[in-house]
Design an enzyme around this catalytic site. Structure first.
Site, PDB file in Angstrom:
ATOM      1  N   SER A 136      22.337 -17.105  18.110  1.00 36.71           N
ATOM      2  CA  SER A 136      23.674 -17.681  18.100  1.00 36.71           C
ATOM      3  C   SER A 136      23.601 -19.172  17.767  1.00 36.71           C
ATOM      4  O   SER A 136      23.117 -19.533  16.701  1.00 36.71           O
ATOM      5  CB  SER A 136      24.362 -17.394  19.432  1.00 36.71           C
ATOM      6  OG  SER A 136      25.746 -17.623  19.351  1.00 36.71           O
ATOM      7  N   ASP A 264      30.184  -8.343  14.272  1.00 36.86           N
ATOM      8  CA  ASP A 264      30.056  -9.446  15.231  1.00 36.86           C
ATOM      9  C   ASP A 264      31.440 -10.042  15.494  1.00 36.86           C
ATOM     10  O   ASP A 264      32.085 -10.541  14.567  1.00 36.86           O
ATOM     11  CB  ASP A 264      29.117 -10.510  14.667  1.00 36.86           C
ATOM     12  CG  ASP A 264      28.778 -11.613  15.662  1.00 36.86           C
ATOM     13  OD1 ASP A 264      29.575 -11.861  16.596  1.00 36.86           O
ATOM     14  OD2 ASP A 264      27.723 -12.248  15.493  1.00 36.86           O
ATOM     15  N   HIS A 292      27.780  -9.206  18.909  1.00 33.24           N
ATOM     16  CA  HIS A 292      27.155 -10.527  18.976  1.00 33.24           C
ATOM     17  C   HIS A 292      25.980 -10.464  19.940  1.00 33.24           C
ATOM     18  O   HIS A 292      26.153 -10.394  21.161  1.00 33.24           O
ATOM     19  CB  HIS A 292      28.166 -11.582  19.434  1.00 33.24           C
ATOM     20  CG  HIS A 292      27.636 -12.983  19.337  1.00 33.24           C
ATOM     21  ND1 HIS A 292      27.542 -13.646  18.128  1.00 33.24           N
ATOM     22  CD2 HIS A 292      27.141 -13.822  20.279  1.00 33.24           C
ATOM     23  CE1 HIS A 292      27.033 -14.844  18.341  1.00 33.24           C
ATOM     24  NE2 HIS A 292      26.769 -14.974  19.632  1.00 33.24           N
TER      25      HIS A 292
END
Length: 325
Positions: A136, A264, A292
């Site tokens: 991320s 995502d 995600h």
């Protein structure tokens, strides 16, 4: 593009469901060995949580996501799989994370490639072979660094997982709909107290006050009030433009696996790059499912989150036997 994907059950083939359910499958963290080492400013310490492998084995470095730590589900899972191989591993925390107070005059953000480079050069002095993974926010910062450093990056190979490659596009997801509803408060619950404490300890900083942050309700607002002015950006839009890793992908010269699920919830699929937008050193892996940093798989009917660490380590293993960087 690699032809591989997790195999979640039908009821988990929703980006939100996959993202949230993965946390329920979190393994207990391994027995880390913690070291407190200086950050790139030299004004604070950050936590390096190590697992020790066999002599001469490579090191897998993990940079966590926004408000993550070595206890995050993806971090614990990757370090367990790393240990099974007899490799060394370390989760490097950003400033203020992992339970260590931040004494530096800056925080952390998605474009802090200087911190990434400092960490990797620090670790290269201890380990002959270094592989790096970022998740991320950490994945965006790592990929941006690799594009900036080119051949000088001190890694044999790297992977960026669920990176918000286009921060402006990701920002639109957090301004509305289910993404804002499900995740914004989760992040702000820890970000806001940290920011308020930071401001209380740096009273000479006039750009914002802790009282104004109390009314912050979105991540975009937080970036406007805190992240951008603190780190020299004009506003959140300037921050998103300059910190996004996507423009740097054509300049990556070390092998990089860029892994993003199409569903995502943090990034619209139209923001994902194609082969024409990255260098030949970048391998794109864009499975249809995974959410995600979810990537829940199933084996013999049993759900697990091993697909992600197994995929990353299989990619790194391709480069074993080569010359150390």
């Amino acid at each position: 593009m690699l032809n591989t994907a997790p195999n979640p059950p039908l009821w988990l083939r929703n980006g939100h469901a996959d993202t949230l359910f993965a946390k329920l499958l979190q393994p207990s963290p391994p027995a880390y060995r913690r070291e407190l080492l200086p950050d790139s400013t030299g004004q604070t310490q950050v936590a390096y949580d190590f697992i020790d492998g066999q002599d001469g084995a490579p090191l897998v470095v993990l940079f966590h996501g926004l408000e993550g730590s070595s206890r995050s589900h993806y971090a614990a899972a990757l370090m367990h799989e790393t240990a099974k191989r007899g490799w060394h591993g370390v989760v490097v925390h950003f400033r203020s994370c992992g339970g260590v107070a931040n004494r530096a005059p800056v925080f952390y953000h998605a474009g802090d490639s200087g911190e990434i480079g400092f960490v990797l050069h620090t670790l290269q002095r201890r380990y002959p072979t270094v592989y790096a993974a970022g998740v991320s926010l950490g994945g965006n910062a790592l990929a941006k660094y690799l594009g900036e450093a080119g051949e000088a990056a001190p890694v044999r190979a790297a992977a960026a997982v669920s990176a918000p490659l286009d921060l402006a596009a990701a920002g639109t997801r957090f301004e509305r709909g289910a993404t804002r509803l499900l995740y914004t408060r989760y992040f702000l619950n820890t970000l806001l107290p940290k920011a308020q404490q930071f401001l209380a300890e740096h009273g000479d900083m006039a750009f914002q006050t802790a009282s104004a942050l109390k009314n912050c309700r979105t991540l975009g607002g937080f970036d406007d009030l805190f992240t951008a002015p603190l780190h020299g950006f004009a506003d959140r839009h300037d921050y998103y433009r300059r910190a996004s890793c996507k423009p740097y992908l054509p300049f990556v010269r070390r092998p990089l696996l860029l892994l993003n699920a199409v569903n995502d919830p943090f990034l619209p699929p139209e923001a994902l790059p194609d082969a024409a937008e990255v260098s030949d050193s970048v391998t794109l892996l864009q499975p249809p499912h995974g959410g995600h940093v979810g990537f829940v798989g199933q084996t013999a009917g049993k759900l697990h989150i091993r697909w992600l660490p197994e995929t990353l380590l299989a990619y790194f293993a391709r480069f074993e036997g080569g010359q150390a960087v």
